[in-house]
Design a protein around this motif. Structure first.
Motif, PDB file in Angstrom:
ATOM      1  N   LEU A  67      66.874  24.316  72.711  1.00 10.45           N
ATOM      2  CA  LEU A  67      66.338  25.565  72.148  1.00 10.45           C
ATOM      3  C   LEU A  67      64.811  25.639  72.231  1.00 10.45           C
ATOM      4  N   HIS A  68      64.192  24.657  72.889  1.00 10.92           N
ATOM      5  CA  HIS A  68      62.725  24.635  73.035  1.00 10.92           C
ATOM      6  C   HIS A  68      62.050  24.740  71.666  1.00 10.92           C
ATOM      7  N   ALA A  69      62.559  23.940  70.731  1.00 13.40           N
ATOM      8  CA  ALA A  69      62.112  24.025  69.341  1.00 13.40           C
ATOM      9  C   ALA A  69      61.063  22.987  68.971  1.00 13.40           C
ATOM     10  N   GLY A  70      60.661  22.158  69.883  1.00  8.00           N
ATOM     11  CA  GLY A  70      59.804  21.038  69.511  1.00  8.00           C
ATOM     12  C   GLY A  70      60.688  19.966  68.904  1.00  8.00           C
ATOM     13  N   PRO A  71      60.127  18.833  68.538  1.00  8.67           N
ATOM     14  CA  PRO A  71      60.965  17.750  68.011  1.00  8.67           C
ATOM     15  C   PRO A  71      61.623  18.133  66.681  1.00  8.67           C
ATOM     16  N   ALA A  72      62.872  17.710  66.519  1.00 10.96           N
ATOM     17  CA  ALA A  72      63.568  17.927  65.254  1.00 10.96           C
ATOM     18  C   ALA A  72      62.887  17.103  64.165  1.00 10.96           C
ATOM     19  N   ILE A  73      62.819  17.643  62.971  1.00  9.85           N
ATOM     20  CA  ILE A  73      62.195  16.971  61.834  1.00  9.85           C
ATOM     21  C   ILE A  73      63.302  16.331  61.002  1.00  9.85           C
ATOM     22  N   HIS A  74      63.353  15.000  61.013  1.00  3.67           N
ATOM     23  CA  HIS A  74      64.370  14.260  60.270  1.00  3.67           C
ATOM     24  C   HIS A  74      63.886  14.113  58.830  1.00  3.67           C
ATOM     25  N   ASP A  75      64.676  14.601  57.878  1.00  3.61           N
ATOM     26  CA  ASP A  75      64.262  14.620  56.475  1.00  3.61           C
ATOM     27  C   ASP A  75      65.362  13.995  55.616  1.00  3.61           C
ATOM     28  N   ALA A  76      65.053  12.892  54.961  1.00  6.03           N
ATOM     29  CA  ALA A  76      66.035  12.163  54.149  1.00  6.03           C
ATOM     30  C   ALA A  76      66.608  13.005  53.016  1.00  6.03           C
ATOM     31  N   ARG A  77      65.912  14.038  52.604  1.00 12.79           N
ATOM     32  CA  ARG A  77      66.424  14.897  51.524  1.00 12.79           C
ATOM     33  C   ARG A  77      67.665  15.659  51.946  1.00 12.79           C
ATOM     34  N   VAL A 117      75.720  13.932  41.819  1.00 11.68           N
ATOM     35  CA  VAL A 117      75.474  15.250  42.415  1.00 11.68           C
ATOM     36  C   VAL A 117      74.142  15.822  41.935  1.00 11.68           C
ATOM     37  N   LEU A 118      73.732  15.499  40.722  1.00  8.88           N
ATOM     38  CA  LEU A 118      72.438  15.973  40.226  1.00  8.88           C
ATOM     39  C   LEU A 118      71.302  15.400  41.080  1.00  8.88           C
ATOM     40  N   GLN A 119      71.346  14.124  41.394  1.00  8.89           N
ATOM     41  CA  GLN A 119      70.305  13.527  42.234  1.00  8.89           C
ATOM     42  C   GLN A 119      70.266  14.188  43.609  1.00  8.89           C
ATOM     43  N   ALA A 120      71.444  14.431  44.177  1.00 11.12           N
ATOM     44  CA  ALA A 120      71.509  15.110  45.476  1.00 11.12           C
ATOM     45  C   ALA A 120      70.937  16.520  45.351  1.00 11.12           C
ATOM     46  N   ALA A 121      71.279  17.224  44.280  1.00  8.59           N
ATOM     47  CA  ALA A 121      70.776  18.590  44.073  1.00  8.59           C
ATOM     48  C   ALA A 121      69.257  18.605  43.941  1.00  8.59           C
ATOM     49  N   GLN A 122      68.701  17.632  43.258  1.00  7.93           N
ATOM     50  CA  GLN A 122      67.247  17.588  43.082  1.00  7.93           C
ATOM     51  C   GLN A 122      66.524  17.406  44.416  1.00  7.93           C
ATOM     52  N   ARG A 123      67.039  16.548  45.279  1.00  5.86           N
ATOM     53  CA  ARG A 123      66.352  16.358  46.561  1.00  5.86           C
ATOM     54  C   ARG A 123      66.564  17.538  47.499  1.00  5.86           C
ATOM     55  N   VAL A 124      67.767  18.141  47.471  1.00  6.11           N
ATOM     56  CA  VAL A 124      68.011  19.324  48.309  1.00  6.11           C
ATOM     57  C   VAL A 124      67.164  20.492  47.809  1.00  6.11           C
ATOM     58  N   ARG A 125      67.046  20.650  46.491  1.00  2.12           N
ATOM     59  CA  ARG A 125      66.195  21.699  45.916  1.00  2.12           C
ATOM     60  C   ARG A 125      64.744  21.504  46.359  1.00  2.12           C
ATOM     61  N   CYS A 154      71.213  26.900  45.972  1.00  2.63           N
ATOM     62  CA  CYS A 154      69.783  27.176  45.769  1.00  2.63           C
ATOM     63  C   CYS A 154      69.509  28.674  45.766  1.00  2.63           C
ATOM     64  N   GLN A 155      70.320  29.419  46.474  1.00  2.00           N
ATOM     65  CA  GLN A 155      70.128  30.866  46.598  1.00  2.00           C
ATOM     66  C   GLN A 155      70.194  31.583  45.257  1.00  2.00           C
ATOM     67  N   HIS A 156      70.811  30.962  44.274  1.00  2.21           N
ATOM     68  CA  HIS A 156      71.012  31.618  42.977  1.00  2.21           C
ATOM     69  C   HIS A 156      69.901  31.320  41.979  1.00  2.21           C
ATOM     70  N   GLY A 157      68.910  30.526  42.382  1.00  2.00           N
ATOM     71  CA  GLY A 157      67.774  30.245  41.508  1.00  2.00           C
ATOM     72  C   GLY A 157      68.116  29.430  40.281  1.00  2.00           C
ATOM     73  N   LEU A 158      69.201  28.668  40.344  1.00  2.00           N
ATOM     74  CA  LEU A 158      69.630  27.872  39.197  1.00  2.00           C
ATOM     75  C   LEU A 158      68.827  26.577  39.099  1.00  2.00           C
ATOM     76  N   PRO A 159      68.701  26.022  37.886  1.00  7.03           N
ATOM     77  CA  PRO A 159      68.106  24.691  37.773  1.00  7.03           C
ATOM     78  C   PRO A 159      69.040  23.672  38.446  1.00  7.03           C
ATOM     79  N   PRO A 160      68.510  22.508  38.852  1.00  8.01           N
ATOM     80  CA  PRO A 160      69.325  21.551  39.602  1.00  8.01           C
ATOM     81  C   PRO A 160      70.664  21.177  38.963  1.00  8.01           C
ATOM     82  N   ALA A 161      70.741  21.011  37.651  1.00  4.35           N
ATOM     83  CA  ALA A 161      72.018  20.628  37.025  1.00  4.35           C
ATOM     84  C   ALA A 161      73.071  21.717  37.216  1.00  4.35           C
ATOM     85  N   GLU A 162      72.685  22.979  37.048  1.00  2.00           N
ATOM     86  CA  GLU A 162      73.637  24.085  37.248  1.00  2.00           C
ATOM     87  C   GLU A 162      73.958  24.265  38.729  1.00  2.00           C
TER      88      GLU A 162
END
Length: 184
Positions: A67-77, A117-125, A154-162
């Motif tokens: 896709l001529h996007a430049g290098p992919a950015i690998h992000d542990a989150r 799941v909360l820890q995962a939500a915090q990093r994805v957020r 994330c689209q719903h603007g909820l805090p990470p726990a919700e």
């Protein structure tokens, strides 16, 4: 911002195996099939982010070139949740009491002593918020079904726990190689 979320191709793993944070390869034929389908569906020259796990990273690197996007950015989150001692075990071999304990506390329970799941939500957020602050018009993200459900929450603007609870309650219906488009 338009966000293109892509689930990785089907990895080399037996059906009904718990493999969240395990780094698994994808068969070359499956990789090629998903790459071909995505090249026709994704925009060119847009930034591409991915989980560092090879089932995402190999596809992302190939897509970035195509896709001529430049290098992919690998992000542990963007990595899938770690299931600790449950990793690479058949779901039927995990004690029912442990699965029930997780079902009773979807947000805070740490399956197999891994991540909750909360820890995962915090990093994805955190990733989602950084992406929004970048003011990009578009981005492509190659990740995992769990990560995608959290990104959608994330689209719903909820805090990470919700957000975690909402994502954990969504049925797992995202297919391997599936593309979901979100307008943030």
């Amino acid at each position: 911002m338009r966000l293109y979320l892509v689930r990785h191709p089907k990895p080399l793993v037996a059906a009904d195996t718990c493999y969240g944070g395990t780094d698994l390869a994808v068969p070359a034929e499956e990789q090629a099939r998903v790459l071909s389908a995505l090249c026709a569906a994704l925009p060119e020259r847009e930034p591409l982010f991915c989980s560092p796990l090879q089932r995402c990273a190999v596809l992302a690197d190939s897509l970035a070139d195509a896709l001529h996007a430049g290098p992919a950015i690998h992000d542990a989150r963007l990595a899938e949740m770690s299931f600790g001692s449950w990793e690479m075990r058949a779901w039927e071999q995990i004690p029912r009491a442990e699965i029930d304990a997780w079902a009773d506390d979807l947000v805070h329970y740490r399956p197999g002593g891994g991540e909750n799941v909360l820890q995962a939500a915090q990093r994805v957020r955190a990733f989602h918020d950084d992406l929004k602050q970048s003011r990009r018009e578009c981005a492509i993200v190659i990740c995992h079904a769990g990560t995608m459900r959290l990104m959608m929450a994330c689209q719903h603007g909820l805090p990470p726990a919700e957000m975690a609870l909402r994502a954990a309650r969504l049925p797992h219906t995202i297919a391997y190689g599936e593309l979901i488009v979100l307008d943030c």
